[in-house]
Design a protein around this motif. Structure first.
Motif, PDB file in Angstrom:
ATOM      1  N   MET A   1     -10.739   7.982 -45.853  1.00  0.00           N
ATOM      2  CA  MET A   1     -10.345   6.891 -44.964  1.00  0.00           C
ATOM      3  C   MET A   1     -11.282   6.830 -43.760  1.00  0.00           C
ATOM      4  O   MET A   1     -11.543   7.844 -43.131  1.00  0.00           O
ATOM      5  CB  MET A   1      -8.916   7.120 -44.459  1.00  0.00           C
ATOM      6  N   ARG A   2     -11.852   5.701 -43.488  1.00  0.00           N
ATOM      7  CA  ARG A   2     -12.750   5.579 -42.361  1.00  0.00           C
ATOM      8  C   ARG A   2     -11.979   5.666 -41.055  1.00  0.00           C
ATOM      9  O   ARG A   2     -10.818   5.266 -40.967  1.00  0.00           O
ATOM     10  CB  ARG A   2     -13.488   4.237 -42.442  1.00  0.00           C
ATOM     11  N   LYS A   3     -12.671   6.229 -40.002  1.00  0.00           N
ATOM     12  CA  LYS A   3     -11.996   6.438 -38.729  1.00  0.00           C
ATOM     13  C   LYS A   3     -11.468   5.142 -38.138  1.00  0.00           C
ATOM     14  O   LYS A   3     -10.390   5.082 -37.581  1.00  0.00           O
ATOM     15  CB  LYS A   3     -12.962   7.120 -37.766  1.00  0.00           C
ATOM     16  N   GLY A   4     -12.285   4.072 -38.250  1.00  0.00           N
ATOM     17  CA  GLY A   4     -11.884   2.822 -37.634  1.00  0.00           C
ATOM     18  C   GLY A   4     -10.888   2.024 -38.438  1.00  0.00           C
ATOM     19  O   GLY A   4     -10.371   1.026 -37.964  1.00  0.00           O
ATOM     20  N   SER A   5     -10.610   2.410 -39.659  1.00  0.00           N
ATOM     21  CA  SER A   5      -9.776   1.583 -40.514  1.00  0.00           C
ATOM     22  C   SER A   5      -8.330   1.549 -40.058  1.00  0.00           C
ATOM     23  O   SER A   5      -7.654   0.544 -40.210  1.00  0.00           O
ATOM     24  CB  SER A   5      -9.871   2.078 -41.960  1.00  0.00           C
ATOM     25  N   VAL A   6      -7.842   2.666 -39.486  1.00  0.00           N
ATOM     26  CA  VAL A   6      -6.452   2.696 -39.018  1.00  0.00           C
ATOM     27  C   VAL A   6      -6.287   1.751 -37.830  1.00  0.00           C
ATOM     28  O   VAL A   6      -5.328   0.971 -37.764  1.00  0.00           O
ATOM     29  CB  VAL A   6      -6.054   4.139 -38.637  1.00  0.00           C
ATOM     30  N   LEU A   7      -7.244   1.808 -36.891  1.00  0.00           N
ATOM     31  CA  LEU A   7      -7.180   0.891 -35.753  1.00  0.00           C
ATOM     32  C   LEU A   7      -7.312  -0.561 -36.203  1.00  0.00           C
ATOM     33  O   LEU A   7      -6.639  -1.454 -35.680  1.00  0.00           O
ATOM     34  CB  LEU A   7      -8.285   1.227 -34.748  1.00  0.00           C
ATOM     35  N   SER A   8      -8.180  -0.800 -37.188  1.00  0.00           N
ATOM     36  CA  SER A   8      -8.341  -2.163 -37.702  1.00  0.00           C
ATOM     37  C   SER A   8      -7.035  -2.665 -38.303  1.00  0.00           C
ATOM     38  O   SER A   8      -6.645  -3.822 -38.098  1.00  0.00           O
ATOM     39  CB  SER A   8      -9.450  -2.193 -38.755  1.00  0.00           C
ATOM     40  N   ALA A   9      -6.344  -1.787 -39.050  1.00  0.00           N
ATOM     41  CA  ALA A   9      -5.063  -2.179 -39.633  1.00  0.00           C
ATOM     42  C   ALA A   9      -4.025  -2.435 -38.543  1.00  0.00           C
ATOM     43  O   ALA A   9      -3.249  -3.397 -38.618  1.00  0.00           O
ATOM     44  CB  ALA A   9      -4.579  -1.075 -40.579  1.00  0.00           C
ATOM     45  N   PHE A  10      -4.023  -1.580 -37.506  1.00  0.00           N
ATOM     46  CA  PHE A  10      -3.064  -1.719 -36.400  1.00  0.00           C
ATOM     47  C   PHE A  10      -3.235  -3.084 -35.721  1.00  0.00           C
ATOM     48  O   PHE A  10      -2.274  -3.852 -35.567  1.00  0.00           O
ATOM     49  CB  PHE A  10      -3.294  -0.579 -35.405  1.00  0.00           C
ATOM     50  N   PHE A  11      -4.490  -3.384 -35.328  1.00  0.00           N
ATOM     51  CA  PHE A  11      -4.714  -4.649 -34.626  1.00  0.00           C
ATOM     52  C   PHE A  11      -4.649  -5.839 -35.589  1.00  0.00           C
ATOM     53  O   PHE A  11      -4.362  -6.962 -35.173  1.00  0.00           O
ATOM     54  CB  PHE A  11      -6.048  -4.614 -33.889  1.00  0.00           C
ATOM     55  N   GLY A  12      -4.922  -5.589 -36.881  1.00  0.00           N
ATOM     56  CA  GLY A  12      -4.783  -6.663 -37.863  1.00  0.00           C
ATOM     57  C   GLY A  12      -3.335  -7.127 -38.001  1.00  0.00           C
ATOM     58  O   GLY A  12      -3.061  -8.329 -38.086  1.00  0.00           O
ATOM     59  N   VAL A  13      -2.406  -6.170 -38.001  1.00  0.00           N
ATOM     60  CA  VAL A  13      -0.977  -6.521 -38.070  1.00  0.00           C
ATOM     61  C   VAL A  13      -0.566  -7.279 -36.813  1.00  0.00           C
ATOM     62  O   VAL A  13       0.158  -8.290 -36.877  1.00  0.00           O
ATOM     63  CB  VAL A  13      -0.120  -5.243 -38.247  1.00  0.00           C
ATOM     64  N   ILE A  14      -1.041  -6.814 -35.652  1.00  0.00           N
ATOM     65  CA  ILE A  14      -0.697  -7.502 -34.400  1.00  0.00           C
ATOM     66  C   ILE A  14      -1.239  -8.933 -34.420  1.00  0.00           C
ATOM     67  O   ILE A  14      -0.535  -9.889 -34.054  1.00  0.00           O
ATOM     68  CB  ILE A  14      -1.261  -6.726 -33.191  1.00  0.00           C
ATOM     69  N   ARG A  15      -2.496  -9.095 -34.864  1.00  0.00           N
ATOM     70  CA  ARG A  15      -3.113 -10.425 -34.883  1.00  0.00           C
ATOM     71  C   ARG A  15      -2.377 -11.356 -35.846  1.00  0.00           C
ATOM     72  O   ARG A  15      -2.075 -12.503 -35.518  1.00  0.00           O
ATOM     73  CB  ARG A  15      -4.581 -10.294 -35.284  1.00  0.00           C
TER      74      ARG A  15
ATOM     75  N   LEU B   1       2.016   3.944 -42.897  1.00  0.00           N
ATOM     76  CA  LEU B   1       3.043   2.928 -42.650  1.00  0.00           C
ATOM     77  C   LEU B   1       3.555   3.001 -41.212  1.00  0.00           C
ATOM     78  O   LEU B   1       3.913   1.974 -40.625  1.00  0.00           O
ATOM     79  CB  LEU B   1       4.197   3.116 -43.642  1.00  0.00           C
ATOM     80  N   ALA B   2       3.582   4.211 -40.634  1.00  0.00           N
ATOM     81  CA  ALA B   2       4.050   4.355 -39.254  1.00  0.00           C
ATOM     82  C   ALA B   2       3.149   3.587 -38.278  1.00  0.00           C
ATOM     83  O   ALA B   2       3.623   3.028 -37.292  1.00  0.00           O
ATOM     84  CB  ALA B   2       4.105   5.830 -38.873  1.00  0.00           C
ATOM     85  N   VAL B   3       1.843   3.554 -38.563  1.00  0.00           N
ATOM     86  CA  VAL B   3       0.913   2.822 -37.696  1.00  0.00           C
ATOM     87  C   VAL B   3       1.187   1.314 -37.782  1.00  0.00           C
ATOM     88  O   VAL B   3       1.219   0.609 -36.762  1.00  0.00           O
ATOM     89  CB  VAL B   3      -0.545   3.128 -38.100  1.00  0.00           C
ATOM     90  N   LEU B   4       1.407   0.818 -39.010  1.00  0.00           N
ATOM     91  CA  LEU B   4       1.691  -0.605 -39.189  1.00  0.00           C
ATOM     92  C   LEU B   4       3.033  -0.968 -38.538  1.00  0.00           C
ATOM     93  O   LEU B   4       3.155  -2.020 -37.902  1.00  0.00           O
ATOM     94  CB  LEU B   4       1.721  -0.947 -40.684  1.00  0.00           C
ATOM     95  N   ALA B   5       4.029  -0.080 -38.696  1.00  0.00           N
ATOM     96  CA  ALA B   5       5.330  -0.325 -38.057  1.00  0.00           C
ATOM     97  C   ALA B   5       5.188  -0.289 -36.537  1.00  0.00           C
ATOM     98  O   ALA B   5       5.809  -1.094 -35.823  1.00  0.00           O
ATOM     99  CB  ALA B   5       6.340   0.716 -38.524  1.00  0.00           C
TER     100      ALA B   5
ATOM    101  N   ALA C   1      13.882  -1.929 -33.966  1.00  0.00           N
ATOM    102  CA  ALA C   1      12.989  -2.029 -35.123  1.00  0.00           C
ATOM    103  C   ALA C   1      13.420  -1.069 -36.229  1.00  0.00           C
ATOM    104  O   ALA C   1      13.357  -1.417 -37.419  1.00  0.00           O
ATOM    105  CB  ALA C   1      11.557  -1.739 -34.704  1.00  0.00           C
ATOM    106  N   CYS C   2      13.851   0.124 -35.854  1.00  0.00           N
ATOM    107  CA  CYS C   2      14.320   1.089 -36.865  1.00  0.00           C
ATOM    108  C   CYS C   2      15.538   0.532 -37.591  1.00  0.00           C
ATOM    109  O   CYS C   2      15.644   0.634 -38.827  1.00  0.00           O
ATOM    110  CB  CYS C   2      14.646   2.426 -36.198  1.00  0.00           C
TER     111      CYS C   2
ATOM    112  N   VAL D   1      10.134   7.132 -37.649  1.00  0.00           N
ATOM    113  CA  VAL D   1      11.504   6.842 -38.104  1.00  0.00           C
ATOM    114  C   VAL D   1      11.567   5.451 -38.727  1.00  0.00           C
ATOM    115  O   VAL D   1      12.220   5.230 -39.749  1.00  0.00           O
ATOM    116  CB  VAL D   1      12.491   6.959 -36.914  1.00  0.00           C
ATOM    117  N   CYS D   2      10.873   4.507 -38.112  1.00  0.00           N
ATOM    118  CA  CYS D   2      10.864   3.131 -38.618  1.00  0.00           C
ATOM    119  C   CYS D   2      10.231   3.080 -40.012  1.00  0.00           C
ATOM    120  O   CYS D   2      10.731   2.388 -40.908  1.00  0.00           O
ATOM    121  CB  CYS D   2      10.095   2.239 -37.638  1.00  0.00           C
ATOM    122  N   ALA D   3       9.133   3.807 -40.199  1.00  0.00           N
ATOM    123  CA  ALA D   3       8.486   3.837 -41.516  1.00  0.00           C
ATOM    124  C   ALA D   3       9.409   4.448 -42.566  1.00  0.00           C
ATOM    125  O   ALA D   3       9.514   3.937 -43.691  1.00  0.00           O
ATOM    126  CB  ALA D   3       7.182   4.636 -41.422  1.00  0.00           C
TER     127      ALA D   3
END
Length: 227
Positions: free
Chosen positions: A1-15, A96-100, A152-153, A217-219
């Motif tokens: 998993m690339r280092k930036g991919s988690v942040l990209s997914a996080f901000f992608g969900v927000i966007r 999933l916790a990052v996306l949640a 959210a939980c 917990v939400c995930a």
């Protein structure tokens, strides 16, 4: 998993969710309208006695913010479930916790932050003492993210159920009672001239616990609710 991919997914969900929220901006404004209407009704129900309104203003605003925050929780994961993106999230290579956590953050930005912004107007309308306003704003800044995390939980757990709004409220309200007690207690302490440190520190500790554990917990609730 690339280092930036988690942040990209996080901000992608927000966007993605922010764009969806903008398309449904009339629905997104419902908590603000609800808060404004209830604030208007309280003086009509309790009478024009300024001293009485000022004495209970802090608790009233906390209850209004809590109930207004609940209005948008039911749709937090339901839209993802209906359009199939929840399945994508559950099978995603990203945690999933990052996306949640991204969805929780956007819920607070879209609901908690606007309610925080109108609080000075609400406090003025209800006659709250100006010296209590900074404490009220601080307690809400610490407490509203906790409400978003707990809500959210519960929303994740009930996303697959039909007409889960009442069940969601029954799950969330008992869990956020301590937040309400400490938040309103801090405002009351500022009005009586006693120390506000203890209730605010307890809210800060609750926020730290909610931010660190809430997405996990939400995930888990999302996986459990969709089995």
């Amino acid at each position: 998993m690339r280092k930036g991919s988690v942040l990209s997914a996080f901000f992608g969900v927000i966007r993605r969710d922010a764009l969806s929220l903008w398309r449904r901006r009339a629905d997104a404004l419902n908590p603000i309208w609800f808060a404004a209407i209830v604030i208007t009704l309280f003086p009509l129900a309790l009478g024009p006695e300024a001293a009485k309104l000022a004495r209970i203003a802090g608790g009233v605003i906390w209850v209004i913010v809590l109930l207004a925050s609940l209005l948008s929780l039911d749709a937090l994961f339901r839209a993802d479930l209906e359009e199939g993106s929840l399945d994508v999230m559950l099978t995603s290579a990203q945690p999933l916790a990052v996306l949640a956590g991204a969805k929780i953050l956007l819920h607070w930005i879209a609901t908690g932050l606007p309610l925080l912004a109108i609080t000075p107007l609400a406090a003025t309308a209800l006659g709250l003492s100006p010296r209590a306003l900074p404490v009220l704003l601080t307690s809400l800044a610490l407490g509203t993210p906790i409400i978003s995390v707990i809500g959210a939980c519960a929303a994740a757990l009930t996303a697959g159920l039909r007409r889960a709004g009442m069940l969601l409220s029954l799950i969330v309200l008992p869990l956020v009672v301590p937040v309400l007690i400490f938040g309103a207690g801090a405002v009351e302490a500022s009005l009586t001239g006693t120390s506000t440190t203890q209730p605010l520190l307890l809210l800060a500790a609750g926020l730290a616990a909610a931010v660190s554990l809430g997405p996990l917990v939400c995930a888990a609730a999302l996986r459990l609710g969709n089995h």
